[in-house]
Design a protein around this motif. Structure first.
Motif, mmCIF file in Angstrom:
data_model
loop_
_atom_site.group_PDB
_atom_site.id
_atom_site.type_symbol
_atom_site.label_atom_id
_atom_site.label_comp_id
_atom_site.label_asym_id
_atom_site.label_seq_id
_atom_site.Cartn_x
_atom_site.Cartn_y
_atom_site.Cartn_z
ATOM 1 N N LEU A 153 -0.053 12.444 8.054
ATOM 2 C CA LEU A 153 1.263 12.902 7.636
ATOM 3 C C LEU A 153 1.078 14.068 6.658
ATOM 4 N N PHE A 154 2.096 14.888 6.515
ATOM 5 C CA PHE A 154 1.999 16.006 5.572
ATOM 6 C C PHE A 154 3.377 16.346 5.023
ATOM 7 N N SER A 155 3.398 17.052 3.910
ATOM 8 C CA SER A 155 4.664 17.424 3.282
ATOM 9 C C SER A 155 5.323 18.581 4.024
ATOM 10 N N HIS A 156 6.627 18.682 3.866
ATOM 11 C CA HIS A 156 7.405 19.696 4.583
ATOM 12 C C HIS A 156 7.031 21.114 4.175
ATOM 13 N N ASN A 157 6.296 21.274 3.080
ATOM 14 C CA ASN A 157 5.839 22.618 2.674
ATOM 15 C C ASN A 157 5.105 23.333 3.804
ATOM 16 N N PHE A 158 4.469 22.559 4.678
ATOM 17 C CA PHE A 158 3.649 23.164 5.725
ATOM 18 C C PHE A 158 4.478 23.696 6.895
ATOM 19 N N PHE A 159 5.799 23.694 6.736
ATOM 20 C CA PHE A 159 6.656 24.386 7.686
ATOM 21 C C PHE A 159 7.071 25.761 7.140
ATOM 22 N N LYS A 201 7.407 -0.811 9.368
ATOM 23 C CA LYS A 201 8.019 -0.818 8.047
ATOM 24 C C LYS A 201 7.189 -0.116 6.982
ATOM 25 N N SER A 202 5.863 -0.307 7.000
ATOM 26 C CA SER A 202 5.041 0.311 5.951
ATOM 27 C C SER A 202 5.098 1.830 6.010
ATOM 28 N N ILE A 203 5.075 2.386 7.219
ATOM 29 C CA ILE A 203 5.116 3.847 7.368
ATOM 30 C C ILE A 203 6.501 4.382 7.030
ATOM 31 N N THR A 204 7.548 3.687 7.471
ATOM 32 C CA THR A 204 8.897 4.149 7.123
ATOM 33 C C THR A 204 9.141 4.021 5.623
ATOM 34 N N THR A 205 8.534 3.001 4.993
ATOM 35 C CA THR A 205 8.625 2.870 3.532
ATOM 36 C C THR A 205 7.956 4.050 2.850
ATOM 37 N N LEU A 206 6.794 4.438 3.360
ATOM 38 C CA LEU A 206 6.060 5.574 2.796
ATOM 39 C C LEU A 206 6.882 6.859 2.889
ATOM 40 N N MET A 207 7.626 7.013 3.973
ATOM 41 C CA MET A 207 8.358 8.259 4.200
ATOM 42 C C MET A 207 9.708 8.309 3.487
ATOM 43 N N GLU A 208 10.224 7.145 3.100
ATOM 44 C CA GLU A 208 11.517 7.114 2.410
ATOM 45 C C GLU A 208 11.448 7.861 1.076
ATOM 46 N N ASP A 209 12.411 8.721 0.843
ATOM 47 C CA ASP A 209 12.520 9.448 -0.434
ATOM 48 C C ASP A 209 11.292 10.304 -0.738
ATOM 49 N N THR A 210 10.601 10.746 0.300
ATOM 50 C CA THR A 210 9.476 11.664 0.114
ATOM 51 C C THR A 210 9.696 12.886 1.004
ATOM 52 N N THR A 211 8.832 13.866 0.843
ATOM 53 C CA THR A 211 8.925 15.065 1.680
ATOM 54 C C THR A 211 7.980 14.984 2.874
ATOM 55 N N ALA A 269 0.837 -1.204 0.000
ATOM 56 C CA ALA A 269 0.000 0.000 0.000
ATOM 57 C C ALA A 269 0.868 1.249 0.000
ATOM 58 N N ALA A 270 1.925 1.242 0.807
ATOM 59 C CA ALA A 270 2.851 2.384 0.845
ATOM 60 C C ALA A 270 3.513 2.597 -0.511
ATOM 61 N N GLN A 271 3.944 1.523 -1.134
ATOM 62 C CA GLN A 271 4.590 1.627 -2.441
ATOM 63 C C GLN A 271 3.628 2.128 -3.514
ATOM 64 N N THR A 272 2.385 1.657 -3.453
ATOM 65 C CA THR A 272 1.362 2.092 -4.409
ATOM 66 C C THR A 272 1.119 3.594 -4.283
ATOM 67 N N LEU A 273 1.028 4.068 -3.041
ATOM 68 C CA LEU A 273 0.804 5.492 -2.801
ATOM 69 C C LEU A 273 1.997 6.318 -3.281
ATOM 70 N N LYS A 274 3.203 5.844 -3.032
ATOM 71 C CA LYS A 274 4.396 6.576 -3.467
ATOM 72 C C LYS A 274 4.467 6.665 -4.994
ATOM 73 N N GLU A 275 4.078 5.593 -5.661
ATOM 74 C CA GLU A 275 4.076 5.609 -7.134
ATOM 75 C C GLU A 275 3.094 6.652 -7.658
ATOM 76 N N PHE A 276 1.942 6.751 -7.012
ATOM 77 C CA PHE A 276 0.952 7.745 -7.435
ATOM 78 C C PHE A 276 1.474 9.159 -7.180
ATOM 79 N N MET A 277 2.119 9.355 -6.047
ATOM 80 C CA MET A 277 2.680 10.669 -5.733
ATOM 81 C C MET A 277 3.759 11.060 -6.740
ATOM 82 N N SER A 278 4.548 10.078 -7.192
ATOM 83 C CA SER A 278 5.598 10.389 -8.170
ATOM 84 C C SER A 278 5.003 10.875 -9.486
#
Length: 324
Positions: free
Chosen positions: A260-266, A221-231, A188-197
């Motif tokens: 979770l949210f992207s770093h833009n919100f800082f 692992k699923s959450i850390t996978t989601l956060m890897e190489d993302t903002t 699920a994390a990988q699927t979401l990351k692919e869509f975000m890309s």
């Protein structure tokens, strides 16, 4: 003096974004295409119109109160899980505590065998929907059979004029064991990351809000996978303790419900939103008040026994400040 302090603390510039697993919000009708028999008048849980209406009222009351003390208004976005269909989401926003709030919602039927879906409830004057679609989670069991589960809901919109990409998730459960099912949540994390890309091919530094019941905690692992190489940033990491979480199983707290949210919100540029804080909405009225489960979420059922509470999960939320 205390009242004037409260007035100063409330802020119309804050917007609350929440997620709430509603614990089996089913209507009383039997859908021949799904496994919803338990939640019918003749099912073993004896689900009735009276119980349904009572649950709707309680859930609506909860949603109306999330973040209200500091934001001085109900949430602008609420992701929900475990809703049976469009009709129950409509009934929820039509319930008395929410009916005066101008809410709309986005929902798609998913292939889940029980018929439970996710949805996004939004405040129409604050959030404009530009596009939405379900993201199919294709899971194949070791025997080659597809495991039908909830889609990921994607909604692109504008919050006070700023573009957001919102994802509402309800990842595969741990029913057959956390180790045995962990690969599904990583998928699920990988699927979401692919869509975000794909989004990032057309949009520079998109604003992401990723919410849901992930059936995994912040450090798994699923959450850390989601956060890897993302903002993505996960403010929920700091909320989970031995004494506090969003759900309690065998007297142990978990925080599967996260936003979770992207770093833009800082950033604090004019015309944008910036992160203010995150919290678990675990007010006293949502808790068991006595017995060995005192302090745990006051749920609708305990096994087969109807106890008439709210949900087996507490809502979680973040608040964003609009920079004028």
């Amino acid at each position: 003096m205390f009242l004037s302090f409260l007035k100063r603390k409330k802020s119309n510039s804050l917007s609350t974004i929440a997620f709430y697993n509603l614990e089996n919000l089913f209507d009383t009708k039997d859908d021949k295409n799904t496994l919803d028999d338990d939640f019918t008048p003749r099912g073993f849980k004896k689900w009735s119109e009276k119980r349904y209406k009572r649950k709707l009222y309680k859930l609506a009351k909860t949603i109306s109160e999330i973040g209200k003390i500091s934001a001085n208004k109900p949430p602008v976005l609420v992701g929900v899980a475990e809703v049976e269909n469009k009709a129950v989401v409509q009934d929820l926003i039509d319930a008395q505590p929410l009916q005066s709030i101008d809410y709309g919602f986005v929902h798609y039927d998913s292939p889940d065998e029980r018929g439970i879906d996710t949805a996004l409830i939004y405040h129409k004057p604050s959030f404009k929907v530009l596009h939405s679609e379900p993201i199919t989670l294709l899971l194949i069991e070791k025997n080659g059979v597809r495991d039908t589960t909830r889609d990921i809901l994607y909604v692109k919109g504008e919050l006070n004029g700023e573009e957001l990409h919102v994802f509402v998730n309800h990842w595969p459960s741990r029913r057959d064991g956390d180790q045995e099912t962990g690969f599904k949540r990583v998928k699920a994390a990988q699927t979401l990351k692919e869509f975000m890309s794909q989004i990032e091919m057309d949009t520079i530094n998109p604003n992401y809000i990723v919410m849901g019941d992930f059936n995994d905690g912040p450090f798994e692992k699923s959450i850390t996978t989601l956060m890897e190489d993302t903002t993505l940033y996960n403010p929920m990491e700091k909320l989970l303790t031995e004494e506090r979480g969003s759900a309690n199983y065998k007297r142990s707290w978990s925080l599967f419900d996260q936003i979770l949210f992207s770093h833009n919100f800082f950033n604090y540029e004019k015309g944008t939103h910036s992160f203010a804080h995150a919290n678990i909405f675990d007010e006293k009225f949502l808790k068991e008040i006595k017995g060995k489960y005192s302090g745990s979420p006051y749920r609708t059922y305990a096994g087969r026994k109807y106890i008439g509470g709210y949900s087996d999960h507490f809502p979680v939320y973040i608040q964003l400040k609009y920079n004028k």
